[in-house]
Design a protein around this motif. Structure first.
Motif, PDB file in Angstrom:
ATOM      1  N   TRP A  17      51.892  38.331 -14.851  1.00 53.15           N
ATOM      2  CA  TRP A  17      52.872  39.079 -15.635  1.00 53.15           C
ATOM      3  C   TRP A  17      53.460  38.251 -16.779  1.00 53.15           C
ATOM      4  O   TRP A  17      53.470  38.691 -17.934  1.00 53.15           O
ATOM      5  CB  TRP A  17      53.955  39.553 -14.671  1.00 53.15           C
ATOM      6  CG  TRP A  17      55.082  40.309 -15.257  1.00 53.15           C
ATOM      7  CD1 TRP A  17      55.012  41.413 -16.071  1.00 53.15           C
ATOM      8  CD2 TRP A  17      56.475  40.045 -15.056  1.00 53.15           C
ATOM      9  NE1 TRP A  17      56.268  41.844 -16.384  1.00 53.15           N
ATOM     10  CE2 TRP A  17      57.191  41.030 -15.774  1.00 53.15           C
ATOM     11  CE3 TRP A  17      57.179  39.087 -14.327  1.00 53.15           C
ATOM     12  CZ2 TRP A  17      58.582  41.069 -15.789  1.00 53.15           C
ATOM     13  CZ3 TRP A  17      58.565  39.135 -14.331  1.00 53.15           C
ATOM     14  CH2 TRP A  17      59.257  40.122 -15.060  1.00 53.15           C
ATOM     15  N   THR A  20      50.787  37.127 -19.377  1.00 52.48           N
ATOM     16  CA  THR A  20      50.392  38.218 -20.261  1.00 52.48           C
ATOM     17  C   THR A  20      51.421  38.430 -21.366  1.00 52.48           C
ATOM     18  O   THR A  20      51.063  38.664 -22.534  1.00 52.48           O
ATOM     19  CB  THR A  20      50.204  39.509 -19.462  1.00 52.48           C
ATOM     20  OG1 THR A  20      49.184  39.312 -18.482  1.00 52.48           O
ATOM     21  CG2 THR A  20      49.803  40.661 -20.373  1.00 52.48           C
ATOM     22  N   GLN A  21      52.702  38.338 -21.021  1.00 52.62           N
ATOM     23  CA  GLN A  21      53.744  38.493 -22.041  1.00 52.62           C
ATOM     24  C   GLN A  21      53.662  37.373 -23.081  1.00 52.62           C
ATOM     25  O   GLN A  21      53.806  37.616 -24.288  1.00 52.62           O
ATOM     26  CB  GLN A  21      55.116  38.485 -21.377  1.00 52.62           C
ATOM     27  CG  GLN A  21      55.390  39.704 -20.507  1.00 52.62           C
ATOM     28  CD  GLN A  21      56.737  39.615 -19.817  1.00 52.62           C
ATOM     29  OE1 GLN A  21      57.787  39.677 -20.465  1.00 52.62           O
ATOM     30  NE2 GLN A  21      56.731  39.458 -18.496  1.00 52.62           N
ATOM     31  N   ARG A  67      53.816  37.822  -2.892  1.00 56.27           N
ATOM     32  CA  ARG A  67      53.959  39.272  -3.020  1.00 56.27           C
ATOM     33  C   ARG A  67      54.176  39.851  -1.633  1.00 56.27           C
ATOM     34  O   ARG A  67      53.444  39.492  -0.704  1.00 56.27           O
ATOM     35  CB  ARG A  67      52.692  39.899  -3.650  1.00 56.27           C
ATOM     36  CG  ARG A  67      52.515  39.571  -5.135  1.00 56.27           C
ATOM     37  CD  ARG A  67      53.534  40.317  -5.987  1.00 56.27           C
ATOM     38  NE  ARG A  67      53.315  40.056  -7.407  1.00 56.27           N
ATOM     39  CZ  ARG A  67      53.861  39.070  -8.090  1.00 56.27           C
ATOM     40  NH1 ARG A  67      54.671  38.222  -7.461  1.00 56.27           N
ATOM     41  NH2 ARG A  67      53.613  38.918  -9.372  1.00 56.27           N
ATOM     42  N   ASP A 166      59.747  46.565 -18.313  1.00 54.98           N
ATOM     43  CA  ASP A 166      58.640  47.241 -17.660  1.00 54.98           C
ATOM     44  C   ASP A 166      58.967  47.369 -16.175  1.00 54.98           C
ATOM     45  O   ASP A 166      60.068  47.030 -15.746  1.00 54.98           O
ATOM     46  CB  ASP A 166      57.319  46.490 -17.878  1.00 54.98           C
ATOM     47  CG  ASP A 166      57.365  45.052 -17.361  1.00 54.98           C
ATOM     48  OD1 ASP A 166      57.919  44.824 -16.249  1.00 54.98           O
ATOM     49  OD2 ASP A 166      56.868  44.149 -18.049  1.00 54.98           O
ATOM     50  N   HIS A 168      56.751  46.089 -13.712  1.00 60.43           N
ATOM     51  CA  HIS A 168      55.772  45.245 -13.029  1.00 60.43           C
ATOM     52  C   HIS A 168      56.343  44.796 -11.682  1.00 60.43           C
ATOM     53  O   HIS A 168      57.558  44.595 -11.551  1.00 60.43           O
ATOM     54  CB  HIS A 168      55.460  44.025 -13.894  1.00 60.43           C
ATOM     55  CG  HIS A 168      54.367  43.166 -13.367  1.00 60.43           C
ATOM     56  ND1 HIS A 168      54.586  42.196 -12.399  1.00 60.43           N
ATOM     57  CD2 HIS A 168      53.041  43.123 -13.658  1.00 60.43           C
ATOM     58  CE1 HIS A 168      53.450  41.598 -12.126  1.00 60.43           C
ATOM     59  NE2 HIS A 168      52.498  42.132 -12.866  1.00 60.43           N
ATOM     60  N   ASN A 171      58.860  41.980 -11.605  1.00 63.01           N
ATOM     61  CA  ASN A 171      60.112  42.182 -12.325  1.00 63.01           C
ATOM     62  C   ASN A 171      61.274  42.335 -11.348  1.00 63.01           C
ATOM     63  O   ASN A 171      61.200  43.093 -10.373  1.00 63.01           O
ATOM     64  CB  ASN A 171      59.976  43.452 -13.178  1.00 63.01           C
ATOM     65  CG  ASN A 171      61.064  43.594 -14.212  1.00 63.01           C
ATOM     66  OD1 ASN A 171      62.152  43.048 -14.084  1.00 63.01           O
ATOM     67  ND2 ASN A 171      60.772  44.374 -15.245  1.00 63.01           N
ATOM     68  N   THR A 174      62.200  45.994 -10.841  1.00 68.80           N
ATOM     69  CA  THR A 174      61.304  46.756  -9.973  1.00 68.80           C
ATOM     70  C   THR A 174      61.668  46.563  -8.508  1.00 68.80           C
ATOM     71  O   THR A 174      61.690  47.522  -7.728  1.00 68.80           O
ATOM     72  CB  THR A 174      59.850  46.321 -10.207  1.00 68.80           C
ATOM     73  OG1 THR A 174      59.548  46.400 -11.597  1.00 68.80           O
ATOM     74  CG2 THR A 174      58.879  47.206  -9.435  1.00 68.80           C
TER      75      THR A 174
END
Length: 294
Positions: A17, A20-21, A67, A166, A168, A171, A174
């Protein structure tokens, strides 16, 4: 470390994540960017990538964060060590041997404070010795930072509870939206849209040393939830629970440090970049999310 004026070539280890940013920001500014998925603990593969791409800058976003959360690391200790300690040291050492500047995206969860509603001052600075190892994740980050901080080619950027515009899985927002109850302790956090451009600026200018990559002024989970309700989830409801009650449902403790980001703010101001206050940055983030249709 002297600033190289030749065209920038960024080699990013990891494709998650945050990686990618960073990649998107670099590409948007016209930089040459290569992403690699080689295991950072594999010295031969790391050296091969460095020699094949000849980067001016390496950014390490690889690492085990777990995760759905860092409790994963409690059951995967060897994998965490290989990624967060062995891999980090190996990559930094390889870059050192080849004279390459490396920016390491580390963790600020290597400090802690008493879980009181009002944090005691002074807040933690980069001059304070990190000490928190209450979770296996934090212990791995603590050991790796203590080791690589002695290398002269390294910029260590400590982030905490990163949040972006976002949903994700990595995040903070999230995760919070999935909970019926959240704790309400003040702590520092990293509002990524307002910080990552500054992180790239530090890397481009060959800055080394350790920086707390957090926004000025701490905030609470309640602040985040209130802004989510205001801008994107008008029906959102939640409750608070005590810190000790939260610990009962976790495999590993959590830390809630508060940092003084003066060093970061001052350095970036020298480079022409202003770091937003956390509350302003969060408000801007949720306005962006609303505009995107979240």
């Amino acid at each position: 470390m002297a600033v190289d004026t030749s065209p920038r070539v960024f080699l990013i280890f990891g494709n998650g994540w945050i990686a990618t940013q960073i990649k998107d920001l670099l590409l948007a500014s016209g930089k040459t960017v290569v992403t690699t998925l080689v295991r950072t603990e594999n010295r031969e593969q790391v050296l091969s990538e460095l020699k094949n791409h000849s980067p001016t800058n390496v950014i390490n976003c690889a690492g085990a964060r777990g995760r759905p959360n860092v409790d994963w690391c409690e059951d995967h200790k060897v994998e965490t060590v290989r990624s967060n300690i062995l891999g980090v040291l190996n990559l930094v050492d390889c870059c050192y041997q080849l004279g390459i500047h490396v920016t390491h995206i580390g963790s600020a969860c290597i400090f802690d404070r008493e879980p009181t509603p009002i944090p005691r001052t002074p807040f933690f600075t980069e001059e304070d010795e990190p000490f928190y190892e209450g979770s296996w994740y934090s212990r791995s980050r603590l050991l790796s930072e203590k080791t690589i901080s002695h290398y002269p080619n390294v910029l260590v950027l400590r982030i905490r509870v990163p949040i972006a515009a976002d949903l994700h899985p990595g995040n903070l927002l999230t995760r919070l939206l999935k909970y019926d109850k959240v704790n309400s302790l003040l702590a520092s956090g990293s509002v990524l849209p307002s910080l990552l451009p500054g992180a790239i600026l530090l890397a481009e200018n060959g800055v080394t040393g350790t920086y707390n990559l957090v926004n000025p002024n701490p905030f609470t989970n309640n602040d985040v939830m209130a802004l989510a309700k205001k801008h994107i989830r008008p029906d959102l409801t939640w409750e608070n629970f005590e810190f000790n009650d939260m610990l009962k449902v976790l495999k590993a403790p959590r830390c809630n440090p508060v940092f003084d980001p003066t060093k970061l703010v001052t350095k970036l101001k020298e480079l022409g970049y202003e770091v937003k206050d956390s509350h302003e940055a969060l408000e801007d983030l949720f306005i962006e999310m609303k505009a995107k249709g979240f």
